[in-house]
Write a protein that holds these residues in place. Structure first.
Motif, PDB file in Angstrom:
ATOM      1  N   ASP A 368       0.820  -1.179   0.107  1.00  0.00           N
ATOM      2  CA  ASP A 368      -0.017  -0.278   0.074  1.00  0.00           C
ATOM      3  C   ASP A 368       1.020   1.061  -0.127  1.00  0.00           C
ATOM      4  OD1 ASP A 368      -2.297  -0.928  -0.102  1.00  0.00           O
ATOM      5  OD2 ASP A 368      -2.718  -1.704   2.382  1.00  0.00           O
ATOM      6  N   ILE A 369       2.355   1.430  -0.384  1.00  0.00           N
ATOM      7  CA  ILE A 369       2.975   2.234  -0.605  1.00  0.00           C
ATOM      8  C   ILE A 369       2.139   3.389  -0.721  1.00  0.00           C
ATOM      9  CG2 ILE A 369       4.487   1.685  -2.498  1.00  0.00           C
ATOM     10  CD1 ILE A 369       6.601   2.821  -1.290  1.00  0.00           C
ATOM     11  N   ARG A 370       1.339   3.463  -2.249  1.00  0.00           N
ATOM     12  CA  ARG A 370       1.055   4.861  -3.068  1.00  0.00           C
ATOM     13  C   ARG A 370       0.163   5.391  -2.092  1.00  0.00           C
ATOM     14  NH1 ARG A 370       2.545   1.351  -7.717  1.00  0.00           N
ATOM     15  NH2 ARG A 370       0.086   1.100  -7.592  1.00  0.00           N
ATOM     16  N   LEU A 371      -0.766   4.034  -1.360  1.00  0.00           N
ATOM     17  CA  LEU A 371      -2.258   4.831  -0.428  1.00  0.00           C
ATOM     18  C   LEU A 371      -1.111   5.709   0.906  1.00  0.00           C
ATOM     19  CD1 LEU A 371      -4.172   2.009  -0.512  1.00  0.00           C
ATOM     20  CD2 LEU A 371      -4.785   4.229  -1.143  1.00  0.00           C
ATOM     21  N   LYS A 372       0.094   5.191   0.867  1.00  0.00           N
ATOM     22  CA  LYS A 372       0.535   6.065   2.127  1.00  0.00           C
ATOM     23  C   LYS A 372       1.089   7.091   2.009  1.00  0.00           C
ATOM     24  CE  LYS A 372       1.171   1.641   4.709  1.00  0.00           C
ATOM     25  NZ  LYS A 372       2.156   0.391   4.941  1.00  0.00           N
ATOM     26  N   GLY A 373       1.926   7.448   0.342  1.00  0.00           N
ATOM     27  CA  GLY A 373       2.736   8.835  -0.050  1.00  0.00           C
ATOM     28  C   GLY A 373       1.588   9.424  -0.617  1.00  0.00           C
ATOM     29  N   ALA A 374       0.787   8.963  -0.696  1.00  0.00           N
ATOM     30  CA  ALA A 374      -0.847  10.058  -0.998  1.00  0.00           C
ATOM     31  C   ALA A 374      -1.239  10.690  -0.239  1.00  0.00           C
ATOM     32  CB  ALA A 374      -2.048   8.983  -1.808  1.00  0.00           C
ATOM     33  N   ALA A 375      -1.818   9.507   1.034  1.00  0.00           N
ATOM     34  CA  ALA A 375      -2.119  10.142   2.586  1.00  0.00           C
ATOM     35  C   ALA A 375      -0.930  11.499   3.452  1.00  0.00           C
ATOM     36  CB  ALA A 375      -2.032   9.060   3.818  1.00  0.00           C
TER      37      ALA A 375
END
Ligand SMILES: [Zn+2]
Length: 410
Positions: A368-375
């Motif tokens: 989920d790195i992109r979700l964490k990055g987007a947050a």
């Protein structure tokens, strides 16, 4: 915001950004790391404590037996909507002020069919639907990790979404009535590593993501590299072996992606293992598992993929001179098998002077790195926007408070 206690927005920004990265700090740590004087730090901490944006989480004993209070962000003081639009499904998350994912939703895409904006709003509705009125009033911003191209008007063109110049930024801002921040998917990954992961102490980092495609996020001198058309880092289409039979989606043969992406590993395994193996039933993780059980075809396929990745990354190291190279995506499930081969290949190919001291590792931020990055993108964007910063540092409304416009619009 500058009331009688004269707390500067910049002090709040500096302290919140520091606590987001470093967590659990004393007043002295904060003064030292932000460069603010003790009086400014005390006033800003007082304000943040009063309204519950930060919490006292304990005390530590320092020399001389004195105790110092330790502060951290209050996870419940703010929430962010995170979207990841890359791949064959779209992912939604609601993250708290600490960046932890509280709610998550995933929706399959009909690849290449236009994604209805209404479906995107429904997904956002699902993740914020769990919040009560008080929490809804603290949703501060949205962050989006997008694939493809973004033009200057905030319009996205992406094959997997079936979008051509879709005005995502404007439509989403209207729908959620919040500030919206967008970043390209490979840069979202490298920035997530910079803000939350293994590149926190590095200004020069590469992030190699291996999944359906292969992309390279580049951080140079502390800044993500974009390129003329916003397309820097298309490492997946480096022609590593142009005479190889591996057909790539781009029309060429022997691209890195055609040899080392998750689906390409599965394809090669099925081609060699015979018709009893069906590609539709296999993922890269299954090839890793077969190799662990001694299947020589699986071992040969992943060795070829790992060596291709090592060769490509050794060239990227020569070109960009990073301090750290981080791998993510499908490689995480095959770290034990892939990383020794990748590292060996890099060592064989890279110039010793350039390679000395370069860390080569796997992401600790998971799939989920992109979700964490987007947050994280939304958090940092919210700090810059005065209205969102005031909400983050303002009084928490009672649970009977009027529901936020989010509920009415989604
Ligand atoms: Zn290609």
């Amino acid at each position: 915001m500058n009331g009688p206690r004269k707390v500067s927005e910049q002090w709040l920004r500096d302290i919140l950004q520091l606590l987001y990265r470093r967590r659990n700090l004393t007043r002295c740590d904060i003064a030292e790391l932000t460069g603010l004087n003790g009086g400014s730090v005390s006033r800003a901490l007082g304000r943040l404590l009063e309204y519950g944006t930060i919490l006292k989480v304990g005390c530590i004993q320092v020399s001389g037996g004195r105790k110092r209070e330790v502060f951290n962000l209050n996870g419940e003081a703010g929430f962010f909507i995170a979207l990841d639009l890359e791949g064959r499904s779209i992912r939604f998350a609601l993250c708290n002020l600490l960046g932890d994912i509280r709610y998550r939703w995933e929706q399959d895409l009909q690849y290449g069919e236009p994604l209805e904006f209404r479906a995107l709003c429904e997904g956002v509705g699902r993740i914020v639907g769990n919040l009560d009125a008080r929490q809804l009033s603290r949703v501060l911003a949205a962050g989006v990790s997008y694939p493809g191209l973004l033009d200057e008007e905030g319009r996205v063109t992406a094959v997997n979404l079936g979008w051509h110049k879709f005005p995502l930024a404007a439509e989403l801002r209207k729908a959620v009535n919040l500030p919206v921040f967008l970043e390209h998917d490979t840069r979202t990954c490298v920035l997530a590593e910079r803000w939350l992961g293994r590149a926190q102490r590095h200004e020069n980092a590469l992030f190699v993501i291996v999944e359906r495609g292969i992309g390279l996020g580049i951080l140079m001198d502390g800044r993500p590299v974009e390129g003329w058309r916003n397309k820097a880092g298309e490492i997946g289409h480096w022609a590593l072996d142009p005479k190889a039979p591996d057909q790539c989606g781009c029309g060429q043969r022997g691209c890195l992606e055609a040899i080392a992406s998750g689906p390409s590993m599965v394809r090669q395994y099925v081609e060699r293992a015979g018709p009893h193996e069906r590609a539709a039933n296999l993922r890269a993780a299954d090839i890793f598992e077969k190799a662990r059980r001694g299947d020589p075809i699986a071992a040969a396929v992943l060795e070829r993929a790992a060596r291709a990745l090592g060769l490509a990354v050794s060239n990227a190291v020569k070109l960009l001179n990073p301090q750290i190279v981080i791998f993510g995506g499908d490689i995480i499930a095959g770290e034990d098998l892939m990383m020794p081969l990748i590292k060996e290949e890099i060592r064989l190919r890279a110039l010793p002077d350039l390679l000395h001291g370069v860390e080569v590792t796997v992401s600790g931020l998971g799939l989920d790195i992109r979700l964490k990055g987007a947050a994280s993108l939304a958090f940092r964007g919210a700090l810059r926007e005065s209205s969102a910063l005031q909400k983050m540092c303002g009084p928490v409304l009672s649970s009977e408070a009027q529901a936020s416009p989010l509920v009415q619009t989604l």
